[in-house]
Scaffold this active site. Sequence first.
Site, PDB file in Angstrom:
ATOM      1  CB  SER A   1      -1.167   0.077   1.257  1.00 30.40           C
ATOM      2  OG  SER A   1      -2.060  -0.778   1.109  1.00 30.40           O
TER       3      SER A   1
ATOM      4  CE  LYS B   1      -3.853   0.504  -1.241  1.00 31.38           C
ATOM      5  NZ  LYS B   1      -4.339   0.272  -0.104  1.00 31.38           N
TER       6      LYS B   1
ATOM      7  CE1 TYR C   1      -4.532  -1.221  -4.689  1.00 34.41           C
ATOM      8  CE2 TYR C   1      -5.139  -3.588  -4.923  1.00 34.41           C
ATOM      9  CZ  TYR C   1      -4.862  -2.399  -4.099  1.00 34.41           C
ATOM     10  OH  TYR C   1      -4.852  -2.421  -2.703  1.00 34.41           O
TER      11      TYR C   1
ATOM     12  CE1 TYR D   1      -5.287   1.941   3.949  1.00 30.26           C
ATOM     13  CE2 TYR D   1      -3.483   0.718   5.442  1.00 30.26           C
ATOM     14  CZ  TYR D   1      -4.132   1.022   4.245  1.00 30.26           C
ATOM     15  OH  TYR D   1      -3.282   0.906   2.945  1.00 30.26           O
TER      16      TYR D   1
ATOM     17  CB  VAL E   1      -0.242  -6.180   3.992  1.00 34.00           C
ATOM     18  CG1 VAL E   1      -1.444  -5.494   4.754  1.00 34.00           C
ATOM     19  CG2 VAL E   1      -0.346  -6.236   2.642  1.00 34.00           C
TER      20      VAL E   1
HETATM   21  O1  DON Z   1      -4.877  -4.798  -1.721  1.00 33.34           O
HETATM   22  C1  DON Z   1      -4.193  -5.539  -0.834  1.00 33.34           C
HETATM   23  O2  DON Z   1      -4.948  -5.903   0.094  1.00 33.34           O
HETATM   24  C2  DON Z   1      -2.848  -5.139  -0.841  1.00 33.34           C
HETATM   25  N1  DON Z   1      -2.313  -5.085  -2.277  1.00 33.34           N
HETATM   26  C3  DON Z   1      -2.401  -3.780  -0.198  1.00 33.34           C
HETATM   27  C4  DON Z   1      -2.969  -3.816   1.156  1.00 33.34           C
HETATM   28  C5  DON Z   1      -2.151  -3.068   2.055  1.00 33.34           C
HETATM   29  O3  DON Z   1      -0.955  -3.066   1.891  1.00 33.34           O
HETATM   30  C6  DON Z   1      -2.740  -2.409   3.398  1.00 33.34           C
HETATM   31  N2  DON Z   1      -1.706  -1.876   4.124  1.00 33.34           N
HETATM   32  N3  DON Z   1      -1.204  -1.750   5.187  1.00 33.34           N
END
Ligand code: DON
Length: 304
Positions: free
Chosen positions: A64, A67, A189, A240, A258
């Site tokens: 993330s 992003k 994405y 978040y 993550v």
């Molecule tokens: O879409 C997802 O769930 C992952 N590619 C990215 C989520 C993420 O990194 C949330 N951050 N802490």
Amino acid sequence: MRNFQPILKEIYASATNLKDKGTVASYIPELAIVDKQNFGIHLRTVDGHEYAIGDYNKPFSIQSISKVLSLTMATSLVGNKILKRVNVEPSGHPFNQLALLEIENGIPRNPFINAGAMVIADILVSRLQNPKEDFLNFVREITNDISIHFNESVAYSEKVTGFKNYAAANLLKSFGNLENDVDVVLDFYFHQCSIEMTCSQLSKAFYLFANKGKCLRNVLHLTESQVKRINALMLTCGFYDEAGEFAFEVGLPGKSGVGGGIVALLPHDFIITTWSPGLNINGNSKLGMQALEEFTTKTQLSIF
Ligand code: DON
């Protein structure tokens, strides 16, 4: 010149002493195999000094954190038009929550929850000639490093298990908030999330947010107002449902992923990046959060 090395050593030692190192993300199977003993910290000052400790030169999945970079590219291409399709409010919910998206008619709360990042991905897919390649080149340029790459196994691993992301993208499509096909947007994405970088590379990529919009090699120049807004979004939405906690404990704009990475920055002063793959229950790096809290408490360097 300030010497940050002793404080990095101190926060590294107290974080690595923690018995509970959190849990590695397993909903993307490729991330579950990463060793949770990894831990690195890198600090880069705007005036050109670097301090680092541990595994700061090992590449990891930025997830993330990407992003912020996709939002930056979209901002440089279309400016404030983004705001018609995505809001700028904290969601108070996990990054992959669907309920709010349905209640709020397919307008994501902010560009950092998954649905919001998909709208940004859709904007880039519509605008770019070769979306994945052009985005990767953008990241390479602002970082001044052509070795940065996608991890195809991670992108594929997320694609075959990404049921919730497919649900979010389909919801966006049903509300008319995706121009392109769900599969095309998600392919972009999943690839942006699969980018691998080291702590040292990430603190270069985020240099522009601490340096009034000017990146290291001056290939991109956001306005000071655009940078103010992206930093504000990092502070209010970057973690978040733990954004309040991060502001409370650390007091810096930042973004987590993550894969266990966190980037945070003090405008006009420095960028600090941590990587430890074990996550807390909100999906943010456990040791990273603790190390950054200790760093800003001990140095008294925060935006507040
Ligand atoms: O879409 C997802 O769930 C992952 N590619 C990215 C989520 C993420 O990194 C949330 N951050 N802490």
